[in-house]
Design an enzyme around this catalytic site. Structure first.
Site, PDB file in Angstrom:
ATOM      1  N   SER A 322       0.816  -1.257  -0.187  1.00 60.89           N
ATOM      2  CA  SER A 322       0.423  -0.025   0.089  1.00 60.89           C
ATOM      3  C   SER A 322       0.721   0.986  -0.019  1.00 60.89           C
ATOM      4  CB  SER A 322      -0.852  -0.316   1.292  1.00 60.89           C
ATOM      5  OG  SER A 322      -0.055  -0.023   2.031  1.00 60.89           O
ATOM      6  N   CYS A 323       0.168   2.357  -0.239  1.00 60.00           N
ATOM      7  CA  CYS A 323       0.682   3.742  -0.130  1.00 60.00           C
ATOM      8  C   CYS A 323       1.116   4.176   1.065  1.00 60.00           C
ATOM      9  CB  CYS A 323      -0.018   5.153  -1.181  1.00 60.00           C
ATOM     10  SG  CYS A 323      -1.135   5.112  -1.726  1.00 60.00           S
ATOM     11  N   ASP A 324       0.503   3.641   2.141  1.00 60.13           N
ATOM     12  CA  ASP A 324       0.461   3.768   3.880  1.00 60.13           C
ATOM     13  C   ASP A 324       1.625   4.080   4.345  1.00 60.13           C
ATOM     14  OD1 ASP A 324       0.438   4.641   5.936  1.00 60.13           O
ATOM     15  OD2 ASP A 324      -1.470   3.416   6.531  1.00 60.13           O
ATOM     16  N   GLY A 325       2.732   4.620   4.948  1.00 60.24           N
ATOM     17  CA  GLY A 325       3.965   4.685   5.687  1.00 60.24           C
ATOM     18  C   GLY A 325       3.968   3.632   6.443  1.00 60.24           C
ATOM     19  N   ASN A 361      -6.354   1.163  -1.245  1.00 60.60           N
ATOM     20  CA  ASN A 361      -6.011   0.468  -2.132  1.00 60.60           C
ATOM     21  C   ASN A 361      -6.782   0.588  -3.496  1.00 60.60           C
ATOM     22  OD1 ASN A 361      -2.323   1.746  -1.827  1.00 60.60           O
ATOM     23  ND2 ASN A 361      -4.144   3.608  -1.102  1.00 60.60           N
TER      24      ASN A 361
END
EC number: 4.1.1.17
Length: 393
Positions: A322-325, A361
């Site tokens: 995912s694009c979550d840190g 996402n």
């Protein structure tokens, strides 16, 4: 007991046919876990906590073995009903019940319920008059991974007043239930709770309430990546001995969830990206914290990770797609050098994993396949037979 684990060869052959990520469930292992519990804890009937893993094939297997089911919602009742499980084999064990769940319970003839607050009594009395109810009490256990007694469980000193109020409302005061917490490492917590329950049974008798049933919840542990040094057989046998001593004439059941399936499922995932950050290699997998690794966040869990690469191992970081840190799975994990396309195996993925996964996402949910339906299972049986024949020569 030996946990289910795919071999490197099985991982690679499966991944040639099935796009990663995917879960592989072993029904043989689920059955082994069920029979182990019945053998070492024979006094307690099984109500499988299906919230841990509601894979239909697992539910059907357990129903066929004689298991009953702990349900928490209308949705879970509907799943079981569609599989042919009668409501008499269910307990609505969510202490707080909504209108939809109570309607489903009435529709499917679910007659057992737990509660821990006066506000539930009127709801149950109206929706399922005359139903069997058990009051859930709060118990102490500082050796459980997940505490369930902050949110749930009535104070012990209020338990019998709650049962009396339920009885006065036309419900059948059946018994007491408790849950020592998930992944409990202490037999002492069960033994202490059993002593408290015995006292309540005796006091209830003095009040004119004859209690017949005791629900000891779940909490039995399974291994994680940190290792586990618990003798499950000894733990169950000690609890069984206490039940025999304290409750010789009482119907007793348990609600295992994590224990039943945790060791029966593997995840196969692929490396989809590599990078170096702070002089440490990073490997991005096609499954992450919003998917089957959700237990890292929700369940305080660390899953055993197995890499098949060759060469020296070095501290590495593994992240999800995912694009979550926050989607970081392992830090400073000792791993060999990996490349895009390499497969990674994760074991002990059977409980509280895919069931709490999301489509964040837009990533697809990892499907579950049954190992015994795959050609790799037949090949494993053949190899095992060959080994036995050679050993017998």
């Amino acid at each position: 007991m030996k946990n289910f684990r795919l071999s490197e060869k099985e991982v690679k052959t499966l991944a040639k046919r099935i796009p990663t990520p995917f879960l592989v469930a072993s029904l043989d292992k689920v059955e082994e876990n069920y029979q182990f519990m019945r053998r070492h804890l024979p006094r307690a009937g099984v109500f499988y906590a299906m919230k841990a893993n509601p894979t239909p094939e697992i539910l059907s297997l357990l129903a066929g073995l004689g298991s009953h089911f702990d349900v928490a919602s209308a949705g879970e009742m509907e799943i079981l009903h569609e599989l042919g499980v009668d409501g008499s084999q269910m307990i609505y064990a969510n202490p707080v019940k909504d209108a939809r769940g109570l309607k489903a319970a009435a529709d499917y003839n679910v007659r057992r319920f737990t509660f821990d607050d006066p506000s539930e009594i009127d709801k149950m009395a109206k929706a399922v008059p005359g139903a069997d109810v058990l009051v859930r009490i709060a118990v102490r256990n500082n050796k459980a991974l997940v505490d369930l007694n902050t949110k749930f469980g009535a104070p012990v000193e209020e338990a019998l007043d709650l049962l009396k109020a339920a009885q006065d409302a036309g419900l059948h005061a059946m018994g007491i239930c408790f849950h020592v917490g998930s992944q409990s490492l202490s037999t002492a917590a069960y033994e202490e709770a059993l002593l408290v329950a015995r006292r309540l049974f005796d006091e209830a008798e003095e009040m004119g309430m004859h209690l017949t049933d005791l629900d000891i919840g779940g909490g039995f542990p399974v291994p994680d990546a940190k290792g586990l040094n618990v003798d499950l057989a000894a733990m169950m046998e000690a609890i069984n001995k206490q039940i025999d001593r304290l409750f010789p004439d009482t119907a007793v059941w348990t609600e295992p969830g994590r224990y039943m399936c945790g060791t029966a499922v593997n995840l196969v995932t692929s490396v989809i990206g590599t990078k170096t950050r702070g002089e440490q290699p990073w490997y991005i997998l096609d499954e992450g914290i919003y998917g089957c690794f959700s237990g890292i966040m929700y369940d305080h869990w660390t899953y055993p990770l197995h890499c098949f690469g060759k060469g020296n191992k070095k501290p590495s970081t593994f992240g999800g797609p995912s694009c979550d840190g926050i989607d970081v799975l392992y830090r400073d994990f000792m791993a060999p050098e990996l490349k895009i396309g390499d497969k990674v195996l994760v074991t002990e993925m059977g409980s509280y994993t895919s069931v709490s996964a999301t489509r964040f996402n837009g990533f697809y949910l990892a499907p579950t396949i049954i190992f015994e339906d795959q050609p790799e299972y037949a090949a494993r049986l053949t190899e095992d037979d060959d080994v036995k024949k050679k050993a017998a020569v």
